[in-house]
Design a protein around this motif. Structure first.
Motif, mmCIF file in Angstrom:
data_model
loop_
_atom_site.group_PDB
_atom_site.id
_atom_site.type_symbol
_atom_site.label_atom_id
_atom_site.label_comp_id
_atom_site.label_asym_id
_atom_site.label_seq_id
_atom_site.Cartn_x
_atom_site.Cartn_y
_atom_site.Cartn_z
ATOM 1 N N GLY A 138 -2.086 -8.024 -9.529
ATOM 2 C CA GLY A 138 -1.365 -6.888 -8.987
ATOM 3 C C GLY A 138 0.079 -6.825 -9.458
ATOM 4 O O GLY A 138 0.396 -7.117 -10.612
ATOM 5 N N ALA A 151 0.827 -1.209 0.000
ATOM 6 C CA ALA A 151 0.000 0.000 0.000
ATOM 7 C C ALA A 151 0.858 1.253 0.000
ATOM 8 O O ALA A 151 0.521 2.253 -0.664
ATOM 9 C CB ALA A 151 -0.926 -0.019 1.213
ATOM 10 N N ASN A 190 -1.663 -2.622 -5.391
ATOM 11 C CA ASN A 190 -2.860 -3.341 -4.961
ATOM 12 C C ASN A 190 -2.476 -4.507 -4.064
ATOM 13 O O ASN A 190 -1.557 -5.272 -4.382
ATOM 14 C CB ASN A 190 -3.618 -3.855 -6.200
ATOM 15 C CG ASN A 190 -5.031 -4.298 -5.873
ATOM 16 O OD1 ASN A 190 -5.310 -4.786 -4.788
ATOM 17 N ND2 ASN A 190 -5.927 -4.133 -6.831
ATOM 18 N N ARG A 191 -3.186 -4.661 -2.960
ATOM 19 C CA ARG A 191 -2.892 -5.754 -2.023
ATOM 20 C C ARG A 191 -3.506 -7.083 -2.459
ATOM 21 O O ARG A 191 -3.195 -8.123 -1.894
ATOM 22 C CB ARG A 191 -3.381 -5.385 -0.627
ATOM 23 C CG ARG A 191 -2.689 -4.174 -0.035
ATOM 24 C CD ARG A 191 -3.049 -3.938 1.420
ATOM 25 N NE ARG A 191 -4.483 -3.749 1.590
ATOM 26 C CZ ARG A 191 -5.254 -4.545 2.325
ATOM 27 N NH1 ARG A 191 -4.745 -5.611 2.926
ATOM 28 N NH2 ARG A 191 -6.546 -4.281 2.453
ATOM 29 N N ASN A 192 -4.407 -7.073 -3.460
ATOM 30 C CA ASN A 192 -4.994 -8.316 -3.961
ATOM 31 C C ASN A 192 -3.963 -9.070 -4.797
ATOM 32 O O ASN A 192 -3.550 -8.605 -5.870
ATOM 33 C CB ASN A 192 -6.238 -8.022 -4.810
ATOM 34 C CG ASN A 192 -7.376 -7.478 -3.974
ATOM 35 O OD1 ASN A 192 -7.520 -7.834 -2.813
ATOM 36 N ND2 ASN A 192 -8.182 -6.606 -4.564
#
Length: 229
Positions: free
Chosen positions: A119, A71, A76-78
């Motif tokens: 990501g 972050a 993106n953390r996905n």
């Protein structure tokens, strides 16, 4: 003279009727009141077995320090969204109390939900793959037979699955387990056969991955058929 005889005859007749008990008012008997029909309560009790077709949509999300670092870099953390279709086998037993139904059961999903990485890792490891498979669930459920052959219910259970990530110079396998919650509706065609539609959500919790902690979850949408013995 004739009029006098007729009057006398009528008087004698009236006297005879009066002596016999007089005139009586005819009694009209009312039709018996029929009780209002009540809808039959469908029978959902007993053992059952069946199968379903389901679609699963999973997610692997970076969490903890791993997620914070992504972050902070605007990433993106996905990490992956494994999904796909599968065949499920189910069996259980229900008890019924009036219109309230309670039961226990188990299910095993024959199939795997899979996808590539997402990501920041998608471009770095284009051949990588994440899989959730062999999902087994034990559950308890409680429902209400609300109309004719329909029942709505809630489900609470425990699920176990195999998780695997591969293609980045090796592979990493994990056993996933966690709480499952769901909602469903069933329709009974007759005493033996019934169909159902169901949604469940499973939280597999946090898993230690090669790059950091990952939170895994799975949503399943099912349409199935049961035979009640």
């Amino acid at each position: 003279m004739m009029k006098i005889l007729l009057i006398a005859t009528g008087a004698v007749s009236l006297a005879g009727l009066a002596h016999a008990g007089g005139f009586t008012t005819p009694v009209v008997e009312a039709a018996p009141v029929q009780p209002a029909d009540t809808a039959p309560v469908p029978d959902w009790s007993g053992a059952y077995a069946g199968g379903n077709l389901n679609y699963g949509a999973g997610k692997a999300v970076a969490t903890g320090d791993f997620g914070k670092s992504l972050a902070a870099d605007g990433l993106n953390r996905n990490l992956a969204k494994p999904d796909g279709g599968a065949l499920g086998l189910r069996a259980g037993y229900d008890w019924q109390f009036g219109r309230v139904v309670a039961g226990l059961g188990g299910e095993y999903s024959l199939g795997q939900y899979k996808s590539g990485l997402a990501g920041v890792y998608k471009g770095e490891y284009p051949g990588a793959e994440v899989k959730f498979g062999n999902v087994a669930t034990v559950y308890t459920r409680a429902g209400y037979a609300f109309a004719d052959n329909w029942m709505a219910y809630g489900l609470l259970g425990y699920s176990r699955a195999d998780g695997k990530a591969s293609g980045y110079g090796g592979s990493d396998s994990k056993t996933l387990d966690g709480l499952t919650m769901g909602l469903g509706v069933g329709y009974a065609f007759d005493r033996n056969w019934s169909a159902y539609g169901e949604y469940t959500y499973t939280d597999f919790g946090t898993i230690a991955g090669p790059s950091g902690d990952v939170k895994a979850e799975l949503k399943q949408f099912q349409v199935g058929l049961n035979y009640r013995f």
